[in-house]
Design a protein around this motif. Structure first.
Motif, PDB file in Angstrom:
ATOM      1  N   LYS A  24       0.294   5.369   0.800  1.00 32.06           N
ATOM      2  CA  LYS A  24      -0.822   4.882   1.339  1.00 32.06           C
ATOM      3  C   LYS A  24      -0.550   4.804   3.060  1.00 32.06           C
ATOM      4  CE  LYS A  24      -4.669   1.915   1.448  1.00 32.06           C
ATOM      5  NZ  LYS A  24      -5.355   0.529   0.455  1.00 32.06           N
ATOM      6  N   GLU A  26      -0.960   3.088   6.366  1.00 32.36           N
ATOM      7  CA  GLU A  26      -1.080   1.764   6.616  1.00 32.36           C
ATOM      8  C   GLU A  26      -1.685   1.726   8.169  1.00 32.36           C
ATOM      9  OE1 GLU A  26       1.971  -0.717   5.196  1.00 32.36           O
ATOM     10  OE2 GLU A  26       0.940  -0.844   3.310  1.00 32.36           O
ATOM     11  N   GLN A  55      -4.287  15.038  -0.342  1.00 31.11           N
ATOM     12  CA  GLN A  55      -5.191  14.058  -0.505  1.00 31.11           C
ATOM     13  C   GLN A  55      -6.130  14.460  -1.711  1.00 31.11           C
ATOM     14  OE1 GLN A  55      -7.152  13.013   2.998  1.00 31.11           O
ATOM     15  NE2 GLN A  55      -8.205  11.067   2.325  1.00 31.11           N
ATOM     16  N   TYR A  67      -5.971   5.677   3.525  1.00 32.85           N
ATOM     17  CA  TYR A  67      -6.083   6.515   2.519  1.00 32.85           C
ATOM     18  C   TYR A  67      -4.689   6.799   1.676  1.00 32.85           C
ATOM     19  CZ  TYR A  67     -10.610   7.781   4.208  1.00 32.85           C
ATOM     20  OH  TYR A  67     -11.855   7.663   4.493  1.00 32.85           O
ATOM     21  N   GLU A  68      -4.796   7.114   0.594  1.00 35.07           N
ATOM     22  CA  GLU A  68      -3.614   7.677  -0.095  1.00 35.07           C
ATOM     23  C   GLU A  68      -3.285   8.889  -0.335  1.00 35.07           C
ATOM     24  OE1 GLU A  68      -3.744   5.720  -4.129  1.00 35.07           O
ATOM     25  OE2 GLU A  68      -3.722   3.612  -3.428  1.00 35.07           O
TER      26      GLU A  68
END
Length: 95
Positions: A24, A26, A55, A67-68
């Motif tokens: 993720k 940051e 993604q 977002y991851e």
């Protein structure tokens, strides 16, 4: 110059000089083709490059903060662990 930082949340596969990880973002962003430092407990333990980035199971060139993502990292000589940090950067030459 630092571009972004992410936390490793999962390890999906390892091979010779490459690893597939989930994480993720940051701060900042992660970009395909970018250089990456691997940090553990505040210290650098290795470097590599982001070869592929996904993604939501779709290939992308960049993942932004919050977002991851899934990433194929190449040229990595150390085994990543959950909780490691990935810091992307690019080198600026001073004239």
């Amino acid at each position: 110059e630092k571009l972004g930082e992410a936390k490793v949340l999962a390890i999906f596969g390892t091979g010779k000089d490459k690893q597939i990880v989930g994480g993720k973002v940051e701060t900042g962003s992660m970009a395909k083709g970018g250089e990456v430092k691997v940090l553990r407990r505040g210290g650098e333990i290795g470097r590599g490059r982001i070869r592929e980035l996904q993604q939501n199971k779709a290939k992308t060139d960049e993942v932004r903060e919050g977002y991851e993502f899934g990433a194929l990292l190449s040229d990595i000589k150390v085994s990543l662990a959950i909780g490691d940090r990935l810091e992307t950067f690019h080198t600026i030459e001073k004239k």
